[in-house]
Design a protein around this motif. Structure first.
Motif, PDB file in Angstrom:
ATOM      1  N   LEU A  73       0.842  -1.198   0.000  1.00  0.00           N
ATOM      2  CA  LEU A  73       0.000   0.000   0.000  1.00  0.00           C
ATOM      3  C   LEU A  73       0.880   1.252   0.000  1.00  0.00           C
ATOM      4  O   LEU A  73       0.636   2.200  -0.751  1.00  0.00           O
ATOM      5  CB  LEU A  73      -0.917  -0.005   1.226  1.00  0.00           C
ATOM      6  N   ALA A  74       1.906   1.252   0.808  1.00  0.00           N
ATOM      7  CA  ALA A  74       2.815   2.400   0.882  1.00  0.00           C
ATOM      8  C   ALA A  74       3.572   2.585  -0.431  1.00  0.00           C
ATOM      9  O   ALA A  74       3.672   3.709  -0.945  1.00  0.00           O
ATOM     10  CB  ALA A  74       3.791   2.226   2.038  1.00  0.00           C
ATOM     11  N   GLU A  75       4.077   1.492  -0.981  1.00  0.00           N
ATOM     12  CA  GLU A  75       4.884   1.587  -2.197  1.00  0.00           C
ATOM     13  C   GLU A  75       4.043   1.842  -3.442  1.00  0.00           C
ATOM     14  O   GLU A  75       4.403   2.667  -4.277  1.00  0.00           O
ATOM     15  CB  GLU A  75       5.712   0.316  -2.367  1.00  0.00           C
ATOM     16  N   ARG A  76       2.929   1.145  -3.565  1.00  0.00           N
ATOM     17  CA  ARG A  76       2.102   1.243  -4.778  1.00  0.00           C
ATOM     18  C   ARG A  76       1.208   2.484  -4.783  1.00  0.00           C
ATOM     19  O   ARG A  76       1.089   3.170  -5.785  1.00  0.00           O
ATOM     20  CB  ARG A  76       1.256  -0.019  -4.938  1.00  0.00           C
ATOM     21  N   GLU A  77       0.596   2.763  -3.639  1.00  0.00           N
ATOM     22  CA  GLU A  77      -0.394   3.843  -3.564  1.00  0.00           C
ATOM     23  C   GLU A  77       0.133   5.097  -2.863  1.00  0.00           C
ATOM     24  O   GLU A  77      -0.535   6.127  -2.887  1.00  0.00           O
ATOM     25  CB  GLU A  77      -1.644   3.363  -2.819  1.00  0.00           C
ATOM     26  N   GLY A  78       1.278   4.992  -2.199  1.00  0.00           N
ATOM     27  CA  GLY A  78       1.798   6.131  -1.446  1.00  0.00           C
ATOM     28  C   GLY A  78       0.933   6.463  -0.244  1.00  0.00           C
ATOM     29  O   GLY A  78       0.849   7.614   0.173  1.00  0.00           O
ATOM     30  N   ALA A  79       0.282   5.443   0.332  1.00  0.00           N
ATOM     31  CA  ALA A  79      -0.635   5.653   1.447  1.00  0.00           C
ATOM     32  C   ALA A  79      -0.173   4.858   2.673  1.00  0.00           C
ATOM     33  O   ALA A  79       0.381   3.767   2.544  1.00  0.00           O
ATOM     34  CB  ALA A  79      -2.049   5.222   1.063  1.00  0.00           C
ATOM     35  N   LEU A  80      -0.423   5.429   3.848  1.00  0.00           N
ATOM     36  CA  LEU A  80      -0.112   4.783   5.116  1.00  0.00           C
ATOM     37  C   LEU A  80      -1.318   4.903   6.037  1.00  0.00           C
ATOM     38  O   LEU A  80      -2.093   5.862   5.931  1.00  0.00           O
ATOM     39  CB  LEU A  80       1.063   5.481   5.809  1.00  0.00           C
ATOM     40  N   PHE A  81      -1.452   3.960   6.964  1.00  0.00           N
ATOM     41  CA  PHE A  81      -2.429   4.073   8.039  1.00  0.00           C
ATOM     42  C   PHE A  81      -1.692   4.441   9.311  1.00  0.00           C
ATOM     43  O   PHE A  81      -0.693   3.804   9.662  1.00  0.00           O
ATOM     44  CB  PHE A  81      -3.186   2.754   8.252  1.00  0.00           C
ATOM     45  N   VAL A  82      -2.177   5.472   9.999  1.00  0.00           N
ATOM     46  CA  VAL A  82      -1.576   5.904  11.261  1.00  0.00           C
ATOM     47  C   VAL A  82      -2.655   6.001  12.333  1.00  0.00           C
ATOM     48  O   VAL A  82      -3.793   6.371  12.049  1.00  0.00           O
ATOM     49  CB  VAL A  82      -0.839   7.258  11.122  1.00  0.00           C
ATOM     50  N   VAL A  83      -2.299   5.669  13.557  1.00  0.00           N
ATOM     51  CA  VAL A  83      -3.234   5.768  14.670  1.00  0.00           C
ATOM     52  C   VAL A  83      -3.426   7.246  15.015  1.00  0.00           C
ATOM     53  O   VAL A  83      -2.456   7.984  15.188  1.00  0.00           O
ATOM     54  CB  VAL A  83      -2.726   4.991  15.902  1.00  0.00           C
ATOM     55  N   THR A  84      -4.691   7.657  15.092  1.00  0.00           N
ATOM     56  CA  THR A  84      -5.002   9.048  15.459  1.00  0.00           C
ATOM     57  C   THR A  84      -5.676   9.147  16.821  1.00  0.00           C
ATOM     58  O   THR A  84      -5.730  10.223  17.406  1.00  0.00           O
ATOM     59  CB  THR A  84      -5.905   9.705  14.401  1.00  0.00           C
ATOM     60  N   ASP A  85      -6.213   8.034  17.326  1.00  0.00           N
ATOM     61  CA  ASP A  85      -6.869   8.051  18.625  1.00  0.00           C
ATOM     62  C   ASP A  85      -6.850   6.643  19.198  1.00  0.00           C
ATOM     63  O   ASP A  85      -7.070   5.667  18.473  1.00  0.00           O
ATOM     64  CB  ASP A  85      -8.315   8.528  18.489  1.00  0.00           C
TER      65      ASP A  85
END
Length: 146
Positions: A56-68
């Motif tokens: 996902l990070a390499e192909r789409e340039g997207a990451l999931f991060v904890v916000t709460d």
């Protein structure tokens, strides 16, 4: 009383063994390590949905991060305990996901948490929408969407 307002249709469970490194000087699981256990279970839940975070990070340039993260501690785990960590999607939105997660030792609930993650752009670290093909895979996993 649960931290979540809605029940999920799908519960994913991941086994976690308590290792020496997970415990504190008192011989019980250090409180912050429950967050690590929950992180592992969410990662495996994503993998079960066909979402590999590195791809996902390499192909789409997207990451999931904890916000709460809101946790309640109800019991203690100890060295060598075999825990079950559950992931219950509660909200699948265009740019964020919310989960109810529980750590259990057998039938005993040890820790319960409401965790929210957001999708961000890998390069700019700004919020972005979850890629549509991934969103389509994830949305059937929860009762609520935004």
């Amino acid at each position: 009383m649960s931290l979540a307002a809605a029940a999920s249709t799908t519960v994913f469970e991941w086994p976690v063994r308590v290792y020496w490194e997970d415990t504190d000087a008192g011989g019980i699981v250090f409180y912050a390590n429950y967050l690590k256990f929950m992180e592992r279970a969410r990662t495996e839940w994503l993998r079960a949905q066909g979402v590999e975070q590195q791809a996902l990070a390499e192909r789409e340039g997207a990451l999931f991060v904890v916000t709460d993260a809101r946790l309640r501690y109800l019991g203690s785990a100890r060295l060598d305990d075999a825990l079950q960590v559950s992931v219950e999607p509660q909200l699948i939105g265009r740019a964020r996901l919310s989960f109810l997660q529980r750590c259990r030792l057998g039938e005993q609930l040890l820790c319960e948490g409401q965790i929210t993650v957001a999708c961000i752009d890998r390069a700019q670290h700004r919020p972005r929408r979850i890629p549509s093909d991934i969103l389509a895979r994830l949305q059937p996993q929860a009762d609520l969407t935004e």
